[in-house]
Design an enzyme around this catalytic site. Structure first.
Site, PDB file in Angstrom:
ATOM      1  N   HIS A 161     -28.291 -24.362  19.072  1.00 51.04           N
ATOM      2  CA  HIS A 161     -28.627 -23.970  17.697  1.00 51.04           C
ATOM      3  C   HIS A 161     -28.442 -22.487  17.389  1.00 51.04           C
ATOM      4  CE1 HIS A 161     -32.346 -21.688  18.397  1.00 51.04           C
ATOM      5  NE2 HIS A 161     -32.519 -22.489  19.423  1.00 51.04           N
ATOM      6  N   GLU A 218     -32.487 -12.476  16.674  1.00 52.69           N
ATOM      7  CA  GLU A 218     -33.747 -12.449  17.423  1.00 52.69           C
ATOM      8  C   GLU A 218     -33.994 -11.126  18.158  1.00 52.69           C
ATOM      9  OE1 GLU A 218     -31.550 -14.964  17.475  1.00 52.69           O
ATOM     10  OE2 GLU A 218     -32.670 -16.590  16.532  1.00 52.69           O
ATOM     11  N   ARG A 233     -27.442 -18.887  16.184  1.00 52.20           N
ATOM     12  CA  ARG A 233     -26.570 -18.440  15.093  1.00 52.20           C
ATOM     13  C   ARG A 233     -25.267 -17.844  15.604  1.00 52.20           C
ATOM     14  NH1 ARG A 233     -30.886 -18.859  11.749  1.00 52.20           N
ATOM     15  NH2 ARG A 233     -30.485 -18.693   9.523  1.00 52.20           N
ATOM     16  N   ASP A 269     -39.739 -14.032  18.347  1.00 50.95           N
ATOM     17  CA  ASP A 269     -38.633 -13.259  17.766  1.00 50.95           C
ATOM     18  C   ASP A 269     -37.976 -13.897  16.552  1.00 50.95           C
ATOM     19  OD1 ASP A 269     -37.323 -15.407  18.888  1.00 50.95           O
ATOM     20  OD2 ASP A 269     -36.608 -14.295  20.624  1.00 50.95           O
ATOM     21  N   HIS A 307     -30.272 -30.156  16.202  1.00 50.55           N
ATOM     22  CA  HIS A 307     -31.049 -29.227  15.379  1.00 50.55           C
ATOM     23  C   HIS A 307     -30.650 -29.449  13.917  1.00 50.55           C
ATOM     24  CE1 HIS A 307     -32.593 -25.482  13.745  1.00 50.55           C
ATOM     25  NE2 HIS A 307     -33.202 -25.231  14.893  1.00 50.55           N
ATOM     26  N   GLU A 361     -45.421 -13.235  23.943  1.00 52.17           N
ATOM     27  CA  GLU A 361     -44.035 -13.278  24.435  1.00 52.17           C
ATOM     28  C   GLU A 361     -43.318 -11.967  24.069  1.00 52.17           C
ATOM     29  OE1 GLU A 361     -40.323 -15.730  23.339  1.00 52.17           O
ATOM     30  OE2 GLU A 361     -41.407 -17.090  24.644  1.00 52.17           O
TER      31      GLU A 361
HETATM   32  C1  UD1 Z   1     -34.874 -20.416  13.682  1.00 51.72           C
HETATM   33  C2  UD1 Z   1     -35.037 -18.982  14.201  1.00 51.72           C
HETATM   34  C3  UD1 Z   1     -34.539 -18.872  15.641  1.00 51.72           C
HETATM   35  C4  UD1 Z   1     -35.182 -19.919  16.530  1.00 51.72           C
HETATM   36  C5  UD1 Z   1     -34.956 -21.298  15.920  1.00 51.72           C
HETATM   37  C6  UD1 Z   1     -35.680 -22.348  16.740  1.00 51.72           C
HETATM   38  C7  UD1 Z   1     -34.763 -17.101  12.638  1.00 51.72           C
HETATM   39  C8  UD1 Z   1     -33.812 -16.227  11.919  1.00 51.72           C
HETATM   40  N1  UD1 Z   1     -34.234 -18.074  13.392  1.00 51.72           N
HETATM   41  O1  UD1 Z   1     -33.473 -20.680  13.563  1.00 51.72           O
HETATM   42  O2  UD1 Z   1     -34.864 -17.588  16.145  1.00 51.72           O
HETATM   43  O3  UD1 Z   1     -34.600 -19.854  17.818  1.00 51.72           O
HETATM   44  O4  UD1 Z   1     -35.483 -21.313  14.592  1.00 51.72           O
HETATM   45  O5  UD1 Z   1     -35.259 -23.640  16.414  1.00 51.72           O
HETATM   46  O6  UD1 Z   1     -35.944 -16.912  12.513  1.00 51.72           O
HETATM   47  N2  UD1 Z   1     -34.191 -27.150   8.928  1.00 51.72           N
HETATM   48  C9  UD1 Z   1     -34.692 -28.346   8.478  1.00 51.72           C
HETATM   49  N3  UD1 Z   1     -35.881 -28.785   8.989  1.00 51.72           N
HETATM   50  C10 UD1 Z   1     -36.597 -28.112   9.915  1.00 51.72           C
HETATM   51  C11 UD1 Z   1     -36.060 -26.887  10.389  1.00 51.72           C
HETATM   52  C12 UD1 Z   1     -34.859 -26.423   9.880  1.00 51.72           C
HETATM   53  O7  UD1 Z   1     -34.094 -29.001   7.637  1.00 51.72           O
HETATM   54  O8  UD1 Z   1     -37.666 -28.567  10.345  1.00 51.72           O
HETATM   55  C13 UD1 Z   1     -32.897 -26.655   8.377  1.00 51.72           C
HETATM   56  C14 UD1 Z   1     -33.061 -26.114   6.936  1.00 51.72           C
HETATM   57  O9  UD1 Z   1     -31.898 -26.407   6.209  1.00 51.72           O
HETATM   58  C15 UD1 Z   1     -33.164 -24.598   7.179  1.00 51.72           C
HETATM   59  C16 UD1 Z   1     -32.200 -24.442   8.331  1.00 51.72           C
HETATM   60  O10 UD1 Z   1     -32.403 -25.589   9.175  1.00 51.72           O
HETATM   61  O11 UD1 Z   1     -32.828 -23.834   6.043  1.00 51.72           O
HETATM   62  C17 UD1 Z   1     -32.312 -23.167   9.125  1.00 51.72           C
HETATM   63  O12 UD1 Z   1     -33.642 -22.869   9.517  1.00 51.72           O
HETATM   64  P1  UD1 Z   1     -34.009 -21.365   9.963  1.00 51.72           P
HETATM   65  O13 UD1 Z   1     -35.434 -21.319  10.403  1.00 51.72           O
HETATM   66  O14 UD1 Z   1     -33.594 -20.387   8.927  1.00 51.72           O
HETATM   67  O15 UD1 Z   1     -33.044 -21.100  11.176  1.00 51.72           O
HETATM   68  P2  UD1 Z   1     -32.916 -21.796  12.587  1.00 51.72           P
HETATM   69  O16 UD1 Z   1     -31.464 -21.907  12.873  1.00 51.72           O
HETATM   70  O17 UD1 Z   1     -33.747 -23.013  12.624  1.00 51.72           O
HETATM   71  N1  UDP Z   2     -37.782 -29.101  21.738  1.00 44.69           N
HETATM   72  C1  UDP Z   2     -38.395 -30.246  21.220  1.00 44.69           C
HETATM   73  N2  UDP Z   2     -37.604 -31.220  20.671  1.00 44.69           N
HETATM   74  C2  UDP Z   2     -36.251 -31.115  20.585  1.00 44.69           C
HETATM   75  C3  UDP Z   2     -35.633 -29.929  21.096  1.00 44.69           C
HETATM   76  C4  UDP Z   2     -36.432 -28.941  21.655  1.00 44.69           C
HETATM   77  O1  UDP Z   2     -39.628 -30.373  21.274  1.00 44.69           O
HETATM   78  O2  UDP Z   2     -35.598 -32.036  20.075  1.00 44.69           O
HETATM   79  C5  UDP Z   2     -38.629 -28.030  22.293  1.00 44.69           C
HETATM   80  C6  UDP Z   2     -38.258 -27.515  23.667  1.00 44.69           C
HETATM   81  O3  UDP Z   2     -38.929 -28.249  24.679  1.00 44.69           O
HETATM   82  C7  UDP Z   2     -38.725 -26.060  23.621  1.00 44.69           C
HETATM   83  C8  UDP Z   2     -38.539 -25.683  22.171  1.00 44.69           C
HETATM   84  O4  UDP Z   2     -38.464 -26.907  21.440  1.00 44.69           O
HETATM   85  O5  UDP Z   2     -40.114 -25.942  23.911  1.00 44.69           O
HETATM   86  C9  UDP Z   2     -37.259 -24.899  22.015  1.00 44.69           C
HETATM   87  O6  UDP Z   2     -36.934 -24.783  20.663  1.00 44.69           O
HETATM   88  P1  UDP Z   2     -35.547 -24.241  20.174  1.00 44.69           P
HETATM   89  O7  UDP Z   2     -34.514 -24.504  21.210  1.00 44.69           O
HETATM   90  O8  UDP Z   2     -35.334 -24.795  18.798  1.00 44.69           O
HETATM   91  O9  UDP Z   2     -35.799 -22.674  20.001  1.00 44.69           O
HETATM   92  P2  UDP Z   2     -35.674 -21.414  20.991  1.00 44.69           P
HETATM   93  O10 UDP Z   2     -36.563 -21.641  22.163  1.00 44.69           O
HETATM   94  O11 UDP Z   2     -34.235 -21.262  21.353  1.00 44.69           O
HETATM   95  O12 UDP Z   2     -36.140 -20.289  20.121  1.00 44.69           O
END
Ligand code: UD1
Ligand code: UDP
Length: 389
Positions: free
Chosen positions: A219, A138, A221, A102, A251, A124
């Site tokens: 994490h 999501e 939103r 999602d 995160h 999923e």
């Molecule tokens: C995203 C997904 C969310 C998912 C989450 C898992 C969307 C809209 N959101 O949210 O559904 O649950 O990932 O973690 O698709 N960043 C880094 N390094 C990384 C990853 C992220 O620096 O490896 C920072 C960057 O500044 C980036 C920001 O996090 O712009 C947000 O990343 P983004 O994928 O837009 O949103 P998440 O909050 O990570």
């Molecule tokens: N996870 C990880 N390292 C971390 C935090 C989470 O490997 O520091 C794994 C966790 O075991 C799970 C997945 O990341 O499998 C969950 O990711 P996240 O919570 O970012 O996203 P969501 O599942 O809420 O979309």
């Protein structure tokens, strides 16, 4: 059909940490199967956190679109994905694309496929909270994906029921279990054989040997702002008990990292650490007494390890853990988080009731089932009749 191999070309795509963890076993199953031409295209919506997963699972993408920008917003990221993934489809020419879950990668990759009439299998599928703003965005992403996909791999019967309620044809729905359980069980086995895979958690476990460990992540939103402030206040309060240590991998989203660093740095008994690679995170869950999180995936993993989960949300699309009693919705009010956590820490019968080791989300065979369904759909000979649900 791939011209080189004569096999149907399955293009697997993902971009964030959770999608990568949950698609890694699917890539593995399709490759081991041998009947497909498998291609992996990553959007890298997450950069560092995606790379952590690719390395651990030994996946080298065929194409890496490298799309993450710091502080990215939903509009710009969506536009980058649909444009760049669309162009990748034009060169890759897959017979089918597999997306997961999602995220924006899921929805925009699906849209790019739709524009080219390429069929999409949704892994999923069918998770629904019933509220398009929780989780946001999501719930919207997965509903759009559900409308456009033609094959739906539902992790549970209740997810399949949600798809039926939206008039998805019965023969397009396959209940497989969640592939995260495949990833978790494989990683737990690796860790059992090689505990050195988790040096950070091994060191923290030694440092906090006389305390109960609380594992924390957040994490979502919809929790940005006040929700995050309340969560941090609850962590400060719990840390003052003196008998617990909180391990909190942050995160990297700036809306999370900034506030948590300013509220929780330098507080005794709180270890704010960088995102952990998957074996380290599994080791952390195993070492913990309870888990407090707003994550989706962690709700699905914790029951395999017998760890109670307090969910920092008002609603969940994963009702199975709530019904079973292994997870509880506690929202983001700090007093409520503290009282629910304290109850688990102080009352052995409350703890026992929530720490069943039974996973309603899967049994570790989901990816194999998905591979068999895809083979049938592609008109290939059945290899393992039992795997098909
Ligand atoms: C995203 C997904 C969310 C998912 C989450 C898992 C969307 C809209 N959101 O949210 O559904 O649950 O990932 O973690 O698709 N960043 C880094 N390094 C990384 C990853 C992220 O620096 O490896 C920072 C960057 O500044 C980036 C920001 O996090 O712009 C947000 O990343 P983004 O994928 O837009 O949103 P998440 O909050 O990570
Ligand atoms: N996870 C990880 N390292 C971390 C935090 C989470 O490997 O520091 C794994 C966790 O075991 C799970 C997945 O990341 O499998 C969950 O990711 P996240 O919570 O970012 O996203 P969501 O599942 O809420 O979309």
């Amino acid at each position: 059909m791939s011209a080189e191999t004569g096999r149907p070309r399955m293009l697997v795509t993902f971009g964030t940490r959770p999608e990568a963890i949950k698609m890694a076993p699917v890539v593995d199953a399709l490759r081991m199967d041998g009947r497909f031409d498998v291609r992996v295209v990553v959007t890298a919506q997450h950069r560092e956190m995606l790379d952590q997963v690719l390395e651990i699972f030994g996946i080298v993408p065929d194409l890496d679109l490298d799309l993450m920008q710091h502080g990215q917003n939903l509009d710009e990221l969506s536009a980058r994905i649909v444009t760049r993934f669309g162009a990748a489809l034009d060169t890759e020419k897959p017979d089918r694309v597999l997306v997961h879950g999602d995220t924006l990668t899921t929805m925009m990759a699906t849209l790019a496929c739709y524009f080219r009439r390429i069929p999409v299998g949704h892994v999923e599928a069918g998770l629904r909270s019933g509220n398009i703003y929780a989780p946001w965005p999501e719930e919207g992403n997965r509903r759009v994906t559900g409308v456009l996909a033609d094959l739906h791999f539902a992790p549970t019967e209740s997810a399949a029921d949600a798809l039926r309620a939206e008039n998805v044809p019965e023969d397009a729905i396959h209940v497989t279990g969640n592939t995260v359980v495949d990833a978790l069980l494989a990683t737990r086995n690796r860790l059992a054989k090689k505990p050195g895979l988790a040096p950070i958690i091994n060191a923290l476990r030694d440092q906090y040997a006389d305390r109960k460990i609380i594992a924390v992540t957040a994490h979502r939103r919809e929790n940005f702002g006040e929700g995050m402030r309340q969560i941090s206040a609850a962590m400060r309060h719990l840390a003052q008990r003196g008998d617990v240590a909180i391990i909190y991998p942050l995160h990297p989203n700036p809306n999370v990292k900034k506030i948590m660093r300013s509220e929780l740095s330098q507080i005794a008994n709180i270890a704010l650490i960088d995102p952990l690679d998957y074996p380290e995170f599994v080791a952390m869950m195993e070492a913990s007494e309870i888990i407090i999180t707003d994550s989706g995936g962690i709700q699905e993993e914790a029951p395999s390890l017998g760890k109670p989960v307090l969910v920092l949300r008002e609603t969940t699309e994963r009702p199975e853990g709530i019904s079973l009693g292994t997870a509880k919705l506690v929202g983001t009010d700090s007093a409520r988080i503290v009282s629910e956590a304290s109850r688990l820490l102080d009352c052995p019968s409350a703890y026992k009731a929530m720490s069943l080791t039974h996973n309603p989300y899967g049994d570790g065979t989901a990816s194999q089932k998905i591979a068999e369904v895809l083979a049938q759909q592609s008109g290939l000979q059945v290899k393992d009749a039992q795997a098909v649900s």
